[in-house]
Scaffold this motif. Structure first.
Motif, PDB file in Angstrom:
ATOM      1  N   LEU A   1     -30.798  -3.850 -29.076  1.00 40.66           N
ATOM      2  CA  LEU A   1     -30.419  -4.492 -27.819  1.00 40.66           C
ATOM      3  C   LEU A   1     -29.207  -5.386 -28.080  1.00 40.66           C
ATOM      4  O   LEU A   1     -29.269  -6.309 -28.901  1.00 40.66           O
ATOM      5  N   LEU A   2     -28.133  -5.115 -27.370  1.00 36.94           N
ATOM      6  CA  LEU A   2     -26.894  -5.875 -27.559  1.00 36.94           C
ATOM      7  C   LEU A   2     -26.475  -6.526 -26.244  1.00 36.94           C
ATOM      8  O   LEU A   2     -26.194  -5.839 -25.262  1.00 36.94           O
ATOM      9  N   GLY A   3     -26.434  -7.852 -26.245  1.00 37.01           N
ATOM     10  CA  GLY A   3     -26.021  -8.595 -25.063  1.00 37.01           C
ATOM     11  C   GLY A   3     -24.632  -9.187 -25.235  1.00 37.01           C
ATOM     12  O   GLY A   3     -23.890  -8.833 -26.157  1.00 37.01           O
ATOM     13  N   PHE A   4     -24.290 -10.110 -24.355  1.00 31.25           N
ATOM     14  CA  PHE A   4     -22.953 -10.707 -24.360  1.00 31.25           C
ATOM     15  C   PHE A   4     -22.616 -11.341 -25.699  1.00 31.25           C
ATOM     16  O   PHE A   4     -21.530 -11.104 -26.254  1.00 31.25           O
TER      17      PHE A   4
ATOM     18  N   THR B   1     -24.399  -9.119 -20.007  1.00 32.73           N
ATOM     19  CA  THR B   1     -25.099 -10.385 -19.790  1.00 32.73           C
ATOM     20  C   THR B   1     -26.085 -10.626 -20.934  1.00 32.73           C
ATOM     21  O   THR B   1     -25.801 -10.289 -22.083  1.00 32.73           O
ATOM     22  N   HIS B   2     -27.253 -11.205 -20.654  1.00 32.81           N
ATOM     23  CA  HIS B   2     -28.214 -11.552 -21.700  1.00 32.81           C
ATOM     24  C   HIS B   2     -29.567 -10.902 -21.421  1.00 32.81           C
ATOM     25  O   HIS B   2     -29.845 -10.479 -20.306  1.00 32.81           O
ATOM     26  N   PHE B   3     -30.401 -10.870 -22.485  1.00 32.10           N
ATOM     27  CA  PHE B   3     -31.763 -10.350 -22.353  1.00 32.10           C
ATOM     28  C   PHE B   3     -32.730 -11.519 -22.194  1.00 32.10           C
ATOM     29  O   PHE B   3     -32.429 -12.657 -22.573  1.00 32.10           O
ATOM     30  N   THR B   4     -33.891 -11.208 -21.616  1.00 32.76           N
ATOM     31  CA  THR B   4     -34.918 -12.247 -21.493  1.00 32.76           C
ATOM     32  C   THR B   4     -35.392 -12.649 -22.888  1.00 32.76           C
ATOM     33  O   THR B   4     -35.327 -11.867 -23.841  1.00 32.76           O
ATOM     34  N   GLU B   5     -35.870 -13.860 -22.991  1.00 28.30           N
ATOM     35  CA  GLU B   5     -36.260 -14.415 -24.295  1.00 28.30           C
ATOM     36  C   GLU B   5     -37.386 -13.603 -24.929  1.00 28.30           C
ATOM     37  O   GLU B   5     -38.377 -13.270 -24.287  1.00 28.30           O
TER      38      GLU B   5
END
Length: 309
Positions: free
Chosen positions: A205-208, A191-195
């Motif tokens: 940090l690796l997100g979608f 998924t995604h990380f907070t802004e």
């Protein structure tokens, strides 16, 4: 003869593929309007322009045939010019549609993976991307890799796409790295990380979206051709499913109603109240015919409205 049949079959498959793609992209670009409907709109639009031009030129020249010829010529150049003008814009929009489909397809793949499946997916992905062996790590971490002498602890978080990975998860990851005597780490999620979270840590940090970029770099991200195949395959599968449901739904009842119609009609010749039985035969026939007609019309209505996601 066989080669001719095979050639005709091949042409039919190609044309069917083009029709499916045109119809799909037309609905995406024109808010649900099918390619056929869009084509009719264009024909109507250019017909109105042609009639208007012809009427204007005829009013000025009083010559019908030259007015028709000149209007057709002008309309041809207008059509060519507008086609070229909007071609690049259309290609960009189609490319954006394909990109959205690629991400949806990847999201669907992740949703079908459990925690262990996601860890294994990341293990294979990082092996290709970092060009190094990726090993199982000591708990509480999931994986680890060594790159240029530095050891990276890896934590994989499989979550819903609506969730956001934030400060709490990052702090837990920091503590887990420290407990194993590691300074470098990679926190990866589907998924995604907070802004702003990435700007407040030295960890990776690796997100979608980062996974998408990695897949592109190692040439494992689907191409536009892959998406066209995906659209066609999904459309055919769902259309066949709808067709099967339409054919099977109430099929036995329809046969029973037609059978009942025949029984009532035959009985009307041998027992009293003949008119009553003939009336029941007609009613059974009408009901069976109405249901059959509805199912056929339902298939025709739905076959071009199959949603691809």
């Amino acid at each position: 003869m066989k080669s001719l049949v095979a050639k005709l079959k091949e042409i039919s498959i190609i044309n069917n593929r083009k029709r499916i793609l045109k119809n799909y992209y037309s609905k995406e670009l024109r808010k649900g309007k099918t390619y056929r409907a869009s084509l009719l709109d264009k024909v109507l639009f250019y017909t109105i322009i042609f009639i208007g031009l012809t009427g204007y030129l005829f009013a000025k020249s009083k010559e019908l045939l030259p007015s028709i010829f000149l209007s057709a010529l002008l309309l041809y150049f207008i059509r060519i010019s507008t086609s070229q003008l909007f071609k690049k814009s259309k290609e960009k929009k189609i490319s954006a549609i394909n990109e959205g489909l690629k991400k949806k397809k990847l999201i669907r793949e992740f949703s079908n993976l459990n925690k262990e499946g996601f860890i294994n997916y990341i293990k294979i992905l990082f092996k290709d991307y970092y060009d190094t062996e990726v090993e199982d790590a000591d708990l509480p971490l999931d994986l680890q890799l060594t790159k240029e002498g530095d050891v990276f602890g890896i934590k994989c978080i499989k979550a819903s796409m609506e969730d956001r990975i934030g400060t709490r998860e990052l702090e837990v990851f920091h503590r887990e790295l420290k407990s194993l005597g590691l300074e470098d780490g990679i926190l990866v999620t589907n998924t995604h990380f907070t802004e702003g979270l990435k700007n407040n840590t030295r960890l990776i940090l690796l997100g979608f979206d980062d996974i998408v970029e990695i897949l592109k770099e190692i040439d494992r991200y689907p191409s536009d051709q892959d998406m066209e195949d995906y659209i066609v395959d999904r459309f055919i599968d769902r259309r066949n499913s709808i067709k099967s449901q339409v054919k099977s739904f109430n099929k036995r009842k329809i046969i029973q109603l037609y059978g009942l119609c025949a029984i009532f009609y035959i009985l009307s010749f041998f027992i009293p109240f003949a008119r009553y039985y003939k009336l029941m035969a007609v009613l059974s026939f009408l009901i069976a015919s109405l249901v059959s007609g509805y199912k056929i019309s339902e298939y025709i209505r739905m076959r071009d409205r199959v949603k691809i996601d």
